[in-house]
Design a protein around this motif. Structure first.
Motif: not given
Ligand code: ADP
Ligand code: MG
Length: 705
Positions: A272-277, A304-306, A454-459, A561-565, A590-592
């Protein structure tokens, strides 16, 4: 056998005159000094400047160090009673006067001190009222001092114990032994580096460095000596690590995985997202390993969250596309289950078989699973350390991924190696941001990949620190977040010694939160270490699916644990957590795409260190910066995984401060091995010999990875 016939580094310390049985015994016991080499590498911890004389009027108000002053004694008097009884001498030069004081040996001093003759006095002046005084100074008539012939501008000070002092091994004696050693044996100290390196790196020759680290002739020479010895310390370690890695690469055959197939492509397209560089780069790096025909041993670091999980998943799909099985090992059941859920969902239409194996897998199910694993029917196995039990046999394991590596021991990693022959490729992942200097040493023989984006949508998460008492002001904010549809983690500290106390803390907290967030408007989940895993999962599930708005937990939720909301994490008694743990916890939010908040609550009475730690959390979101800060605050001894290894025992290198020289040594070592991989060239003879030598008596650093 006489000392002369043994190689220098093996010559027992008894070869020195004056080191008889008893003293040798004590040197061995107290300082682990067995040989001349050991003694030579027992460096002073400070030096005292005897290169200049201070005038009394020049003595700084708060002198921190020992000073040397020339003057005459103009009067003496014994004053005080009993334990306060002391000899006080008035000591003068043309700029002023001060006092010299003796509590011991009063009669002797009184008889021997001469009035109005020039003395050189040496000690640490302290201010009493208006006047400086030195208690128990070193004192010598100037003429005698001139005759004694020894003039060292900087006097070395060595750490010694009480026991040593009692046996005539105080700092001064040690320095004499070192002097004797350098005078008698320095011709036998072999240079460890070839001329071309000394020149290229502008290093002081070893003999000179060792002489100057004990008896520096000037500040500049001391600096050069320390630099040279630091260089040796790190250069040879890096050389060993790199050679180890090199040998393994050459010798350790690995499964070639040339293909990128359907599973990889389909998964990639459906993300659902593009990978980061950074994610793309890491996948490329790993892919290069996988096609090389050699076994991969790679450490993947990412804050974390990368997005390490999806990166690992894509890599596992490459293995599967090439006809192999893959496995993913996580440190806790909660985390393994979460990986299983999300990966099964992602792969739902792929037709691949994914299974979960943990300690709570029922035995009937487990039995069937193990059969299918062996036959190759299972493509991807996810689990806890249950994965590495001997009974677990794979048909054809090609790749093993270990999540949150710092939770696993080296041994457990080694077990994975044995699950196939040749061993599977191994990818270890960690969010514990190890400072570069540590990574270079601790994991110096692993290939390192870093997701530094970190993914770009993160604040960026906003972090605040409040006193626990300020809760009434924080509370309305939390309520507003929940009303806006967000969810909240509340973490209570885990006090390892007492699970019962933790629970009590948590239960009290639960009561408080139930009052603030009452049913039926709010729903709270509770998770702690004493629950069985079915209950735990149910509660986590309720939170994950949004049925509850608050999750109260002990730090079991720390990892992964990953709970974006969830947009708020409240950490109670934040001062009880370590910095890296706090950062891990903060990473739960900070995951959403919503703005997220981390609220650190603490008591009012904080130590300076706790205050700095919490402030660092407020100041930065960057895990690497925090890790560096932590390293500076606490030193490397506490960093995860390094404690027992003993490999952080450097004499001079300070991992927190010496990053520059560490990187430099690694570069030099790399270049050297590029030019001369086996160190067989004649110009590198010294290095080869020195490596052979240290291999004989140094701890084997390499066993740890
Ligand atoms: P960690 O590196 O801490 O293990 P996760 O793999 O759990 O991080 O990823 C954190 C969240 O970011 C997940 O919800 C994941 O689906 C999401 N995510 C991963 N890569 C991207 C990306 N390139 N763009 C947006 N969201 C992403
Ligand atoms: Mg993770």
């Amino acid at each position: 056998m006489t000392g002369d016939m043994l190689p220098f580094w093996q010559t027992p310390v008894e070869s020195l005159k004056g080191v008889g049985g008893r003293k040798a015994e004590i040197l061995k016991k107290e300082l682990q000094i067995f040989t001349l080499y050991d003694l030579l590498f027992y460096f002073p911890y400070k030096y005292v400047d005897k290169s200049r004389f201070y005038r009394i009027s020049e003595v700084p108000m708060h002198a921190q160090s020992y000073l040397q002053i020339k003057g005459v004694i103009t009067g003496m008097q014994v004053i005080g009673e009993k334990r306060g009884k002391r000899l006080v001498a008035l000591f003068q030069d043309d700029s002023g006067s001060m006092e010299l004081v003796w509590f011991n040996g009063i009669a002797y001093m009184e008889k021997n001190l001469k009035l109005n003759r020039p003395y050189v006095v040496f000690g640490k002046p302290q201010l009493f009222g208006q006047r400086f005084s030195i208690t128990h100074p070193e004192i010598q008539l100037e003429e005698e001092r001139a005759n004694s012939g020894i003039s060292i501008p900087f006097q070395p000070f060595y750490n010694t114990s009480e026991k040593m002092k009692r046996s005539g091994l105080d700092s001064r004696n040690i320095s004499r032994l070192c002097m004797q050693l350098l005078n008698g044996y320095s011709h036998r100290i072999e240079e460890s580096l070839p001329h071309h390196l000394l020149q290229a790196c502008r290093l002081m020759p070893l003999r000179e460095a060792l002489t100057n680290i004990h008896f520096p002739q000037s500040d500049a020479l001391l600096k050069a000596a320390r630099y040279r010895l630091k260089f040796d310390e790190m250069f040879f370690l890096q050389l060993q690590l790199l050679r180890h890695r090199q040998n393994r690469q050459v010798s350790q055959e690995g499964f070639p995985m040339p293909k990128i197939g359907d599973n990889f492509h389909k998964c990639y397209e459906k993300l659902p997202f593009g990978l980061t560089d950074a994610q793309k780069r890491v996948i490329r790096e790993i892919r290069n390993d996988l096609v090389s025909g050699r076994q991969m041993n790679r450490l993947l670091q990412g804050d974390v969250g990368s997005g390490k999980t999806v990166t690992a998943l894509l890599v596992m799909l490459i293995a599967i596309d090439n006809g192999f099985q893959a496995c993913l090992m996580a440190p806790t059941e909660i985390l393994a289950e979460q990986h299983y859920e999300s990966i099964s969902r992602t792969l739902a239409e792929s037709g691949l078989r994914v299974e979960l194996l943990t300690g709570s897998t029922r035995s009937a199910l487990r039995k069937k699973m193990l059969e299918d694993l062996k036959s190759g029917a299972i493509d991807l196995l996810i689990g806890t350390h249950a994965l590495i039990e001997d009974k677990v046999e794979f048909g054809n394991l090609g790749l093993a991924v270990i999540d949150e590596q710092h939770r696993f021991g080296v041994e457990q990693r080694a077990k994975l190696w044995r699950k196939n022959d040749p061993p599977p490729h191994v990818l270890v992942m960690t969010a514990t941001p190890i400072p570069r200097t540590l990574a270079m040493t601790l994991y110096g023989d692993l290939q390192l990949s870093v997701i530094d984006e970190l993914p770009k949508n993160r604040k960026p998460i906003l972090t605040y620190h409040y006193s626990q008492r300020a809760w009434p002001e924080v509370y309305p904010f939390v309520r507003k977040q929940i009303q806006a549809g967000r969810q909240v983690f509340v973490v209570f500290p885990l006090i390892e010694e007492s699970e019962a106390l933790d629970l009590q803390n948590l239960m009290e907290g639960y009561e408080g939160f139930s009052r603030d967030f009452p049913e039926p408007y709010y729903h709270i989940s509770l998770v702690h270490g004493r629950m069985d895993s079915a209950d735990k999962n149910r509660e986590m599930e309720r939170f994950a699916t949004g049925k509850t708005q608050l999750l109260l937990a002990t730090s079991v939720i720390e990892v992964g644990i990953d709970i974006p909301n969830a947009s708020v994490i409240i950490i109670e008694n934040a001062e009880r957590f370590g910095l890296s743990q706090l950062h891990q916890l903060r990473g739960r939010v900070g995951r959403g795409s919503e703005q997220s908040y981390c609220i650190l609550l603490s008591g009012d009475k904080l130590t300076a260190e706790s205050r700095r730690r919490l402030q660092a959390m407020v100041d930065t979101n960057n895990g690497f910066e925090l890790a560096d800060f932590d390293l500076k605050l606490r030193g490397p001894g506490d960093m995860s995984g390094t404690r027992q290894s003993g490999m952080m025992d450097f004499r001079l290198i300070d991992l927190a401060k010496d990053e520059k020289i560490i990187s430099y040594c690694r570069e030099i070592a790399k270049n050297l091995l590029r030019e001369d991989p086996t160190l067989e060239k004649d110009e590198n003879r010294e290095i080869r010999l020195h490596l052979d030598e240290i291999a004989k008596f140094r701890v084997d650093y390499l066993q740890i990875s």
